[in-house]
Design an enzyme around this catalytic site. Structure first.
Site, PDB file in Angstrom:
ATOM      1  N   GLU A  51       0.830  -1.211   0.000  1.00 38.48           N
ATOM      2  CA  GLU A  51       0.000   0.000   0.000  1.00 38.48           C
ATOM      3  C   GLU A  51       0.864   1.260   0.000  1.00 38.48           C
ATOM      4  OE1 GLU A  51      -3.207   0.334  -0.593  1.00 38.48           O
ATOM      5  OE2 GLU A  51      -3.249  -1.832  -0.858  1.00 38.48           O
TER       6      GLU A  51
HETATM    7  N1  ADE Z   1      -4.696  -4.021  -4.681  1.00 38.51           N
HETATM    8  C1  ADE Z   1      -4.533  -3.846  -3.368  1.00 38.51           C
HETATM    9  N2  ADE Z   1      -4.200  -2.586  -3.086  1.00 38.51           N
HETATM   10  C2  ADE Z   1      -4.144  -1.951  -4.252  1.00 38.51           C
HETATM   11  C3  ADE Z   1      -3.858  -0.606  -4.610  1.00 38.51           C
HETATM   12  N3  ADE Z   1      -3.559   0.305  -3.690  1.00 38.51           N
HETATM   13  N4  ADE Z   1      -3.878  -0.300  -5.921  1.00 38.51           N
HETATM   14  C4  ADE Z   1      -4.182  -1.230  -6.817  1.00 38.51           C
HETATM   15  N5  ADE Z   1      -4.465  -2.479  -6.530  1.00 38.51           N
HETATM   16  C5  ADE Z   1      -4.448  -2.840  -5.257  1.00 38.51           C
END
Ligand code: ADE
Length: 272
Positions: free
Chosen positions: A27
């Site tokens: 994240e």
């Molecule tokens: N899957 C989990 N977190 C994500 C994010 N921040 N952006 C894209 N796909 C994701």
């Protein structure tokens, strides 16, 4: 959900783990960097720093080297500081409450929400750029300016409370697709009250910061005049940016040793 079942990006490594540490690393990396660029950095970072203890105990230079090329290096410093706080204050476990998450370095409202959803499958409300695009496209097709407060109200009424993790994965994938299909002029996010284009990179302070930090990571010490020469920049500009990097905790000033060949002015090195 139909789009997600047919075309969702189910193979992203951070979606195939439940380890809060790994999800946190992903994240933070995904905050300002696109999925396809994050992939290799993520795999390498997890190999090198597999858990909070490994990251907290690492040399900062090694953490920054692993981050090099991803950009926005402040995220790497914050992530290492966060690991130390998690070990000291939270028993080595990422907290499961949004407030506690937001007390940690590098975690704002958006990331606390995404962590609640992706790490703990909790139905918290948060907005990021792809999520925003879906709601503007579907619920405000004609509206000229849409605020995040309006989108939040829609999110509250649509979120899957039983499986928010999947719901948000689907929103992000569908939002990414809407962005691909509608570059620039028709991008629904242009109608967001919070729409901001990323600033130009070439020639920016951010670019020079990255170059200076990169040069520092390859050497025991550096001096502003040398950096200025190498990158063909005014010394004053380099000095200003190096002073900033020092204030932010990337570099530290070393004492110049006296003697015949002593350099005038400050010497810097990575703050390990
Ligand atoms: N899957 C989990 N977190 C994500 C994010 N921040 N952006 C894209 N796909 C994701």
């Amino acid at each position: 959900m139909a789009f997600y079942r047919a075309h969702g990006r189910h193979d992203m490594p951070w979606r195939n783990t439940r380890d809060p540490y790994r999800i946190l690393v992903s994240e933070i990396m995904l905050q300002q960097t696109q999925v396809n660029r994050v992939g290799p950095f993520y795999e390498n970072f997890i190999k090198q720093f597999p858990d909070f203890a490994a990251l907290a105990g690492a040399r900062t230079g090694d953490v920054l080297r692993a981050w090099k090329g991803l950009g926005y290096n402040r995220r790497a410093l914050a992530l290492q500081q966060l690991s130390k706080v998690v070990l000291e204050k939270f028993n080595g476990k990422l907290p499961r409450e949004r407030e506690a998450l937001e007390s940690l370095p590098g975690i704002g409202k958006g990331t606390s929400g995404s962590l609640m959803a992706f790490a703990f499958n909790r139905p918290e409300i948060f907005i990021e750029t792809n999520i925003r695009r879906v709601f503007i496209h579907h619920f405000f097709p004609k509206k000229k300016i849409v605020t995040d407060a309006e989108i939040e109200r829609c999110l509250i009424r649509t979120i899957d409370r039983k499986n928010p993790r999947k719901w948000y994965w689907a929103l992000m994938d569908y939002g990414t697709e809407l962005g691909r299909a509608r570059r620039s002029a028709t991008n629904p996010n242009r109608r967001s009250a919070h729409y901001a284009k990323q600033a130009k990179f070439s020639g920016s302070d951010r670019e020079l910061r990255g170059k200076i930090l990169g040069a520092s990571l390859g050497r025991k010490e550096i001096i502003p005049a040398g950096v200025a020469l190498r990158f063909n920049e005014p010394v004053a500009r380099v000095e200003r940016i190096m002073a900033l990097l020092t204030k932010e905790g990337f570099l530290k000033r070393k004492m110049a040793k006296g003697g015949k060949n002593a350099t005038k002015g400050p010497i810097y090195c990575i703050k390990d």
